[in-house]
Design a protein around this motif. Structure first.
Motif, mmCIF file in Angstrom:
data_model
loop_
_atom_site.group_PDB
_atom_site.id
_atom_site.type_symbol
_atom_site.label_atom_id
_atom_site.label_comp_id
_atom_site.label_asym_id
_atom_site.label_seq_id
_atom_site.Cartn_x
_atom_site.Cartn_y
_atom_site.Cartn_z
ATOM 1 N N ALA A 115 0.837 -1.364 0.089
ATOM 2 C CA ALA A 115 -0.095 -0.054 0.019
ATOM 3 C C ALA A 115 0.794 1.180 0.008
ATOM 4 C CB ALA A 115 -0.887 0.014 1.116
ATOM 5 N N ASN A 116 1.956 1.182 1.120
ATOM 6 C CA ASN A 116 3.086 2.399 0.842
ATOM 7 C C ASN A 116 3.320 2.632 -0.586
ATOM 8 O OD1 ASN A 116 2.131 3.190 3.343
ATOM 9 N ND2 ASN A 116 3.678 1.948 4.455
ATOM 10 N N ARG A 117 3.813 1.507 -1.112
ATOM 11 C CA ARG A 117 4.469 1.594 -2.314
ATOM 12 C C ARG A 117 3.510 2.534 -3.455
ATOM 13 N NH1 ARG A 117 6.716 -3.164 -1.049
ATOM 14 N NH2 ARG A 117 5.216 -4.244 -2.349
ATOM 15 N N ARG A 118 2.244 1.684 -3.462
ATOM 16 C CA ARG A 118 1.308 2.434 -4.480
ATOM 17 C C ARG A 118 0.820 3.984 -3.950
ATOM 18 N NH1 ARG A 118 -0.566 4.754 -7.420
ATOM 19 N NH2 ARG A 118 -2.527 4.452 -8.607
ATOM 20 N N LEU A 119 0.937 4.139 -2.465
ATOM 21 C CA LEU A 119 0.801 5.681 -2.154
ATOM 22 C C LEU A 119 1.832 6.521 -2.773
ATOM 23 C CD1 LEU A 119 -0.925 7.015 -0.082
ATOM 24 C CD2 LEU A 119 1.217 6.647 1.527
ATOM 25 N N LEU A 120 2.919 6.048 -2.943
ATOM 26 C CA LEU A 120 3.914 7.132 -3.546
ATOM 27 C C LEU A 120 3.817 7.174 -5.113
ATOM 28 C CD1 LEU A 120 6.915 6.218 -1.302
ATOM 29 C CD2 LEU A 120 5.332 8.153 -1.112
ATOM 30 N N GLN A 121 3.525 5.873 -5.667
ATOM 31 C CA GLN A 121 3.340 6.055 -7.348
ATOM 32 C C GLN A 121 2.557 7.130 -8.051
ATOM 33 O OE1 GLN A 121 1.937 2.139 -8.563
ATOM 34 N NE2 GLN A 121 3.772 1.111 -8.055
ATOM 35 N N GLY A 122 3.548 7.805 -8.707
ATOM 36 C CA GLY A 122 2.903 8.972 -9.353
ATOM 37 C C GLY A 122 2.644 10.089 -8.287
ATOM 38 N N ALA A 123 2.895 10.113 -7.038
ATOM 39 C CA ALA A 123 3.000 11.233 -6.236
ATOM 40 C C ALA A 123 3.817 12.600 -6.514
ATOM 41 C CB ALA A 123 2.872 10.769 -4.768
ATOM 42 N N ASP A 124 3.100 13.546 -6.437
ATOM 43 C CA ASP A 124 3.986 14.846 -6.476
ATOM 44 C C ASP A 124 4.837 15.199 -5.202
ATOM 45 O OD1 ASP A 124 3.269 15.389 -9.330
ATOM 46 O OD2 ASP A 124 1.412 15.616 -8.296
ATOM 47 N N ARG A 125 4.385 14.896 -4.342
ATOM 48 C CA ARG A 125 4.836 15.173 -2.970
ATOM 49 C C ARG A 125 4.229 14.203 -1.664
ATOM 50 N NH1 ARG A 125 3.245 21.522 -1.754
ATOM 51 N NH2 ARG A 125 3.856 21.626 0.224
ATOM 52 N N LEU A 126 4.917 14.124 -0.795
ATOM 53 C CA LEU A 126 4.693 13.561 0.443
ATOM 54 C C LEU A 126 4.378 14.227 1.508
ATOM 55 C CD1 LEU A 126 3.845 10.558 1.938
ATOM 56 C CD2 LEU A 126 6.759 10.522 2.317
ATOM 57 N N LEU A 127 3.332 14.433 2.576
ATOM 58 C CA LEU A 127 3.653 15.183 3.676
ATOM 59 C C LEU A 127 3.560 14.011 4.740
ATOM 60 C CD1 LEU A 127 0.504 17.449 3.353
ATOM 61 C CD2 LEU A 127 2.814 17.831 2.738
#
Length: 165
Positions: free
Chosen positions: A109-121
């Motif tokens: 889930a965490n890998r998918r969360l970051l896929q294509g994300a422009d930014r992480l808070l």
């Protein structure tokens, strides 16, 4: 359109919610309505506060659920109504292909969360990884390694109820 993912501690003390949400509001407030896509696993604590703020600002919520049994196995009874409301409000819901919640499901889930994300808070006190995988520090390290911008949110009033990641 900007996709912002969230990671953070689940064990925020009750008094930390207001200050954390205020910081999230400041960071997310630069985006206009549906130009903002917030990606969250909608776990208690940081994920929920983030999802609520994305919706309050008129953004779109994308929920990533780690496993088919996540709601039943991991969401405490006192959080069910809030979890269900956020799930209903999500424009997109992705349930990871795991029958049961656990380390593998959380890491996927965490890998998918970051896929294509422009930014992480990251609602994160800076504590090191727990060694269990899938924790806040692990997601921050993965994001940084992938070149995703990470903004740490940890106002002075933020306190955890335990030392779990």
């Amino acid at each position: 359109m900007t996709t912002i993912a969230v990671t953070g501690h689940m064990d925020l003390a009750p008094g930390a919610a207001g200050p954390v949400r205020a910081e999230l509001h400041k960071l997310l407030g630069e985006f206009e309505g549906d130009d903002l896509v917030g990606r969250s696993c909608i776990a208690r604590g940081a994920d929920t506060l983030f999802a609520q703020e994305v919706l309050a600002l008129g953004g779109r919520l994308s929920a990533i659920i780690p496993s088919r049994d996540y709601r039943e196995a991991e969401v405490p009874e006192e959080d069910l109504a809030r979890f269900d409301a956020l799930l209903d409000a999500a424009e997109e819901v992705l349930v990871m292909p795991y029958e049961h919640a656990g380390r593998d499901a959380y890491e996927a889930a965490n890998r998918r969360l970051l896929q294509g994300a422009d930014r992480l808070l990251a609602v994160w006190d800076g504590s090191p990884p727990s060694g269990l995988g899938g924790g806040t520090a692990d997601v921050v390290a993965s994001a940084r390694a992938a070149g995703v911008r990470v903004d740490v949110v940890w106002p002075p009033e933020a306190v955890r109820t335990s030392t779990q990641a």
